[in-house]
Design an enzyme around this catalytic site. Structure first.
Site, mmCIF file in Angstrom:
data_model
loop_
_atom_site.group_PDB
_atom_site.id
_atom_site.type_symbol
_atom_site.label_atom_id
_atom_site.label_comp_id
_atom_site.label_asym_id
_atom_site.label_seq_id
_atom_site.Cartn_x
_atom_site.Cartn_y
_atom_site.Cartn_z
ATOM 1 N N GLY A 216 76.281 -86.507 -24.128
ATOM 2 C CA GLY A 216 77.362 -87.118 -24.893
ATOM 3 C C GLY A 216 78.105 -88.164 -24.076
ATOM 4 O O GLY A 216 77.552 -88.799 -23.175
ATOM 5 N N SER A 217 79.397 -88.305 -24.357
ATOM 6 C CA SER A 217 80.152 -89.441 -23.832
ATOM 7 C C SER A 217 80.343 -89.455 -22.324
ATOM 8 O O SER A 217 80.662 -90.498 -21.757
ATOM 9 C CB SER A 217 81.528 -89.499 -24.513
ATOM 10 N N MET A 218 80.179 -88.322 -21.645
ATOM 11 C CA MET A 218 80.321 -88.414 -20.182
ATOM 12 C C MET A 218 79.188 -89.244 -19.583
ATOM 13 O O MET A 218 79.299 -89.727 -18.453
ATOM 14 C CB MET A 218 80.402 -87.032 -19.536
ATOM 15 N N LYS A 220 78.554 -92.107 -20.482
ATOM 16 C CA LYS A 220 79.034 -93.492 -20.455
ATOM 17 C C LYS A 220 79.352 -93.947 -19.035
ATOM 18 O O LYS A 220 79.424 -95.151 -18.769
ATOM 19 C CB LYS A 220 80.264 -93.628 -21.356
#
Length: 582
Positions: A216-218, A220
């Site tokens: 997920g977003s980690m 990024k």
């Protein structure tokens, strides 16, 4: 430790049924198991095992029965005094003390030693002529990098979060980014290795190294690292976030909120999927794939734990039109918790991907070191200036973004939240179930710890990464920093000597300060002699000099590094060995 095993000599047993019934009661066997035992006792064999390595109370009960043909042998049994603590790291052994998982499995040959043997030479009639004895050898001692105090905190807080959020499972990893040493690694649910057979096999699995999941977003962080390194984006550049969506190959990718124009700092702080997808598009497929591989994704880290997964990263020729944008925010890729921790550690330490290690050294039976682990840099993945810029952006995530609940008073934290949707039975992303994560490092200016925490399917109205994983990070990192005596970033929280009293303090008496004498070692940039001081005194003195303190053992300081009189500067590591008086 010694444990008694129960055996039988069937040819010496006259009443197999009665003996099986008596043993069945003592051993709490069900009807089926009693029948199997009776069948075993009815065989014309000289020796059969009844039950191996029984508890002392059970052995006493069976011995009191005084059954003909039933005897006892003393065997050695591995005992784990810390029970569940670090169970997935240490592992467990089977009945014959053979390593079955964890360090027990990896270093089975070193730990086990060699059993004594007697070799007998015989003639054609099998009469003994002579014999040669080979004595047993003691096994080696494997010294781990795990810090018992930090491991205890990690397990306690992970258990608390799993219980409070109703999560299916949880994982936490703590690493020293400078060396790749794993200071703590925990999974929930867990098991007691003293009686591993009492738990379902799913609990034995070391999820931190064996399970690949969409981060997920980690993830990024990796996209931002590549974009900044390739200079396709600037931290303060405004990014068009498309009013909450991006269309690729006729398919609409929706953001979790509607954003229009955001600086790249705010793209990260607010965790805009569309914003990082724009950066990935600037990078291009070839470049982005190269960075993913360089950061270690798609390959095992090589840590000394069995069952490690290399994760899931498809070859470039199997990427679809959607792969580039979706990979940028952590979908369409599977990573392990350890892989992600190691990748973020590369940002924390200034750009080197370090090989994770959980072994400090191996010692023989006399305490001599036969193998010593050395920090291993796999490759440089970022320029130091890029790592600094990214660290500044990730500080903003905690200061004013989705990771604000990861803040620790007195310390600058850099990190990123993640809320990854799980795939439902129909093959689509679930709108309900997800994995909530946070990964970060602290202190941001001179990182001593990288901590990753992940909760599988937390329940409740506030269950995203910033809600449940970020505070778990803080509850683990803060006591770990205290344990390692890492000084705060906040100057208002650092103890310091002052040349004169504060004007706000009323003095009962005052004497002029005498003229300053020669500079002490500390004042002149040299290491003072801390030997003989208590652990607290030594750690405080070193911390006041801006040193990162690592304590080993217990008692008073008997040895130190750097040595007394050595040149020092803020940010260096000071190791204080504790023991008896020097």
């Amino acid at each position: 430790m010694d444990a008694e095993s129960i055996y039988a000599v069937p040819q010496d047993i006259e009443d197999a049924a009665g003996t099986a019934t008596a043993l069945g009661r003592a051993l709490s066997l069900d009807a089926g198991a009693r029948k199997e035992l009776q069948a075993l006792l009815e065989k014309t064999r000289a020796f059969v095992w009844v039950r191996r390595k029984v508890d002392p109370t059970v052995a006493r009960v069976v011995r009191a029965l005084q059954l003909d043909g039933v005897g006892f042998l003393t065997e050695n049994r591995r005992y784990y005094p810390q029970r569940e603590l670090a169970a997935h790291v240490i592992g467990y052994v089977g009945l014959d003390n053979t390593g079955m998982s964890g360090i027990e499995y990896t270093f089975e040959n070193a730990i086990r030693g060699r059993a004594a043997k007697v070799l007998i030479r015989t003639d054609a009639r099998r009469r003994a002529l002579d014999h040669t004895e080979k004595p047993s050898t003691e096994g080696h001692t494997v010294v781990l990098t795990i810090d018992e105090s930090i491991q205890h905190v990690v397990e306690r807080e992970l258990e608390r979060s799993v219980q409070e959020t109703g999560s299916i499972a949880g994982v936490a990893v703590v690493m020293d980014p400078r060396t790749g040493e794993i200071l703590a690694l925990a999974n929930r649910p867990t098991f007691n290795p003293n009686k591993f057979g009492a738990y379902p096999s799913s609990r034995w699995r070391n999820r931190a190294v064996a399970d690949a999941y969409e981060p997920g977003s980690m993830f990024k962080i990796i996209t931002a690292a590549a974009g900044l390194e390739e200079k396709v984006v600037d931290p303060d550049e405004m990014i068009d976030c498309g009013h909450g969506f991006l269309e690729v190959a006729g398919i609409r990718i929706n953001d979790h909120k509607v954003f229009d124009q955001l600086s790249f700092r705010d793209v990260m702080a607010k965790s805009s999927d569309v914003g990082v997808a724009r950066v990935a598009q600037r990078l291009g497929r070839d470049n982005f794939n190269r960075y993913l591989r360089h950061f270690g994704f798609g390959a095992a880290t090589g840590v000394e734990l069995p069952g490690e997964s290399g994760g899931l990263l498809r070859p470039l020729n199997r990427w679809s039109a959607l792969s580039l944008p979706t990979l940028s925010f952590g979908q369409e890729i599977g990573v392990t918790a350890l892989q992600m921790t190691a990748a973020v550690a590369a940002v924390a330490n200034g750009g080197y991907l370090m090989k994770p290690t959980i072994i400090r050294q191996i010692e023989d039976s006399e305490g001599r070191i036969v193998r010593e682990a050395r920090p291993t840099a796999v490759r440089r993945v970022l320029d130091p200036a890029t790592a600094d810029r990214l660290t500044d952006i990730l500080r903003g995530v905690v200061l004013k973004g989705t990771g604000h609940r990861a803040a620790i008073p007195g310390y600058a934290v850099a990190g990123k939240t993640g809320t990854a949707q799980k795939v439902d039975p129909g093959g689509k992303y679930s709108m309900v179930d997800h994995v909530a994560s946070f990964v970060g490092f602290v202190p941001a200016s001179r990182p001593a710890l990288v901590v990753l925490v992940s909760l599988d399917t937390p329940k409740g109205p506030a269950n995203e990464g910033g809600d449940v994983a970020a505070p778990l990070f803080a509850r683990i990192a803060e006591p770990a920093l205290r344990r390692l005596a890492v000084p705060p970033d906040d100057p208002d929280r650092v103890l310091r000597a002052t040349g004169r009293p504060s004007e706000s303090v009323h003095l009962a008496a005052y004497e002029p300060v005498p003229a300053a004498g020669p500079a002490s070692p500390a004042e002149s940039g040299f290491m003072p002699d801390l030997r003989g001081t208590s652990a607290r005194e030594g750690a405080t003195s070193a911390a006041r000099l801006g040193l990162i303190v690592e304590l080993k053992g217990s008692g008073r300081v008997v040895k130190q590094a750097p040595e007394p009189g050595a040149e020092i500067e803020a940010g260096m590591t000071c190791v204080l060995q504790l023991g008896g008086t020097p």
